[in-house]
Write a protein that holds these residues in place. Structure first.
Motif, short mmCIF file in Angstrom:
data_model
loop_
_atom_site.label_atom_id
_atom_site.label_comp_id
_atom_site.label_asym_id
_atom_site.label_seq_id
_atom_site.Cartn_x
_atom_site.Cartn_y
_atom_site.Cartn_z
N LEU A 63 0.88 -1.17 0.00
CA LEU A 63 0.00 0.00 0.00
C LEU A 63 0.90 1.21 0.00
O LEU A 63 1.85 1.30 0.80
N TRP A 64 0.61 2.19 -0.89
CA TRP A 64 1.45 3.39 -1.00
C TRP A 64 0.57 4.58 -1.37
O TRP A 64 -0.33 4.46 -2.20
N ASP A 65 0.87 5.73 -0.74
CA ASP A 65 0.13 6.95 -1.06
C ASP A 65 0.91 7.86 -2.00
O ASP A 65 0.49 8.99 -2.27
N GLY A 66 2.03 7.40 -2.53
CA GLY A 66 2.85 8.20 -3.41
C GLY A 66 3.80 9.10 -2.67
O GLY A 66 4.64 9.77 -3.28
N GLY A 67 3.69 9.14 -1.35
CA GLY A 67 4.57 9.96 -0.51
C GLY A 67 5.29 9.10 0.50
O GLY A 67 5.96 8.13 0.16
N ASN A 68 5.10 9.44 1.79
CA ASN A 68 5.83 8.75 2.85
C ASN A 68 5.12 7.52 3.41
O ASN A 68 5.71 6.81 4.23
N VAL A 69 3.88 7.28 3.04
CA VAL A 69 3.13 6.17 3.62
C VAL A 69 3.24 4.95 2.72
O VAL A 69 2.63 4.87 1.66
N LEU A 70 4.06 4.00 3.15
CA LEU A 70 4.28 2.76 2.40
C LEU A 70 4.23 1.60 3.38
O LEU A 70 4.95 1.59 4.38
N TYR A 71 3.37 0.62 3.09
CA TYR A 71 3.28 -0.60 3.89
C TYR A 71 3.51 -1.81 2.99
O TYR A 71 3.08 -1.83 1.83
N VAL B 283 -3.55 -12.02 4.48
CA VAL B 283 -4.11 -10.69 4.20
C VAL B 283 -4.70 -10.67 2.80
O VAL B 283 -4.09 -11.15 1.83
N THR B 284 -5.89 -10.10 2.69
CA THR B 284 -6.57 -10.00 1.40
C THR B 284 -6.82 -8.57 0.95
O THR B 284 -7.19 -8.34 -0.21
N GLY B 285 -6.63 -7.58 1.84
CA GLY B 285 -6.86 -6.19 1.44
C GLY B 285 -6.28 -5.22 2.44
O GLY B 285 -6.15 -5.52 3.63
N LEU B 286 -5.91 -4.02 1.95
CA LEU B 286 -5.37 -2.94 2.77
C LEU B 286 -6.04 -1.63 2.37
O LEU B 286 -6.30 -1.39 1.19
N SER B 287 -6.28 -0.76 3.37
CA SER B 287 -6.76 0.60 3.07
C SER B 287 -6.20 1.54 4.13
O SER B 287 -5.88 1.14 5.25
N TRP B 288 -6.11 2.83 3.76
CA TRP B 288 -5.49 3.86 4.60
C TRP B 288 -6.36 5.10 4.58
O TRP B 288 -6.75 5.57 3.51
N ASN B 289 -6.67 5.64 5.79
CA ASN B 289 -7.52 6.82 5.87
C ASN B 289 -6.76 8.07 6.29
O ASN B 289 -7.38 9.08 6.65
N GLY B 290 -5.43 7.99 6.28
CA GLY B 290 -4.61 9.10 6.71
C GLY B 290 -4.12 8.96 8.13
O GLY B 290 -3.18 9.65 8.54
N THR B 291 -4.73 8.06 8.90
CA THR B 291 -4.34 7.83 10.29
C THR B 291 -4.17 6.35 10.60
O THR B 291 -3.20 5.95 11.25
N GLY C 257 -1.13 3.79 12.81
CA GLY C 257 -0.13 3.89 11.75
C GLY C 257 1.21 3.28 12.10
O GLY C 257 1.95 2.83 11.21
N ASP C 258 1.56 3.26 13.39
CA ASP C 258 2.83 2.69 13.81
C ASP C 258 2.75 1.19 14.11
O ASP C 258 3.73 0.60 14.57
N LEU C 259 1.59 0.60 13.86
CA LEU C 259 1.39 -0.85 13.99
C LEU C 259 1.58 -1.35 15.42
O LEU C 259 1.78 -2.54 15.64
N LYS C 260 1.44 -0.46 16.39
CA LYS C 260 1.62 -0.84 17.78
C LYS C 260 0.31 -1.25 18.46
O LYS C 260 0.32 -1.87 19.52
N LYS C 261 -0.82 -0.88 17.84
CA LYS C 261 -2.10 -1.10 18.50
C LYS C 261 -3.17 -1.39 17.47
O LYS C 261 -3.17 -0.84 16.38
N VAL C 262 -4.11 -2.27 17.84
CA VAL C 262 -5.31 -2.52 17.07
C VAL C 262 -6.47 -1.84 17.79
O VAL C 262 -6.73 -2.13 18.96
N THR C 263 -7.12 -0.93 17.10
CA THR C 263 -8.21 -0.17 17.73
C THR C 263 -9.56 -0.85 17.52
O THR C 263 -10.51 -0.56 18.26
N LEU C 264 -9.66 -1.74 16.54
CA LEU C 264 -10.90 -2.46 16.27
C LEU C 264 -10.58 -3.76 15.59
O LEU C 264 -9.77 -3.79 14.65
N ALA C 265 -11.18 -4.84 16.06
CA ALA C 265 -11.02 -6.14 15.43
C ALA C 265 -12.37 -6.83 15.37
O ALA C 265 -13.10 -6.87 16.37
#
Length: 247
Positions: A113-121, A189-197, A233-241
């Motif tokens: 997943l990439w936003d074209g800038g600094n967000v790459l997973y 994993v079957t899908g990724l999405s990013w909302n800015g946070t 974003g830092d992959l340290k916590k899951v807020t919803l599962a």
């Protein structure tokens, strides 16, 4: 600093080509409004392959302008694969990483997943902990810092990556957990999405998916279960599962 939004729309493609041609850090490339993600079957390539060779494999990739990132693996022995990720700018290789996992863990790369800038997973697979350098050294502060107990079941590793050089900034394992003995079970994993946070991950989880606190869910019916995990974003916590037919 040049702010792209001040340029007329018809000049945006020209500006992007000039930035890329100037060989600036990827973080300075014109930001794009659409986030790209690609999940698929891992393909094999080496860091010595040309972009044409890798592109023709039709594996997972993300592109903005003339810059494309590919992910996959290299077959290092008859029984072992190691992940690979490479970035090309206008056909020129800027970096390729072959050092994320160099153990006997049969690992691959199969999602981006990439936003074209600094967000790459990146999304990688793991089949167990082995002696040597693996993703545990990046995931020691992650939601799950290791593969866990057992071995053989294929699980996922999520990694936030610096697109300028391929360095892993943060990582976490994402696994299922057998309710009867606590051993690690398969998750893909079957899908990724990013909302800015937050990073939202869709996955197929076998018995049983994990709650946000990492404990096993209670499920009915047969697996795999359709699982959703929302990570900081830092992959340290899951807020919803959540998972279908599970609580």
């Amino acid at each position: 600093m040049i702010y792209c939004r001040k340029f007329p729309k018809y000049l945006a493609p020209l500006f992007l080509s000039l930035v890329l041609g100037a060989d600036l850090p990827i973080s300075q490339v014109l930001a794009q409004s659409a986030v790209q993600s690609s999940i698929g079957k891992g393909v094999t390539f080496t860091c010595n392959d040309t972009e044409t060779t890798i592109k023709n494999k039709n594996g997972p990739k993300v592109s903005f302008g003339q810059t494309t990132i590919y992910i996959g693996y290299q077959q290092t022995s008859s029984q072992n694969k190691d992940p690979r990720i490479v970035l090309f700018n206008n056909g020129v290789k800027k970096w390729c990483r072959s050092d994320y996992e160099t153990t006997n863990d049969d690992g691959t790369g199969y999602g981006l997943l990439w936003d074209g800038g600094n967000v790459l997973y990146g999304v990688f697979s793991s089949t167990g902990s082995q002696t040597g350098n693996d993703f545990r050294r990046f995931a020691n502060a992650g939601w799950l810092p290791s593969y866990g107990s057992g071995g053989g079941a294929k699980v996922a590793v999520l990694a936030k990556i610096n697109p300028n050089d391929g360095n892993v900034l943060y990582a976490t394992f994402l696994t299922a957990k057998k309710a009867n003995d606590g051993k690690t079970n398969s998750l893909v994993v079957t899908g990724l999405s990013w909302n800015g946070t937050n990073l939202t991950v869709k996955a197929d989880s076998w018995w049983t998916p994990r709650r946000a606190n990492t404990n096993s869910m209670s499920c009915s019916g047969s697996s795999p279960y359709k699982y959703t995990g929302v990570f900081t974003g830092d992959l340290k916590k899951v807020t919803l599962a959540s998972a279908v037919n599970c609580s």
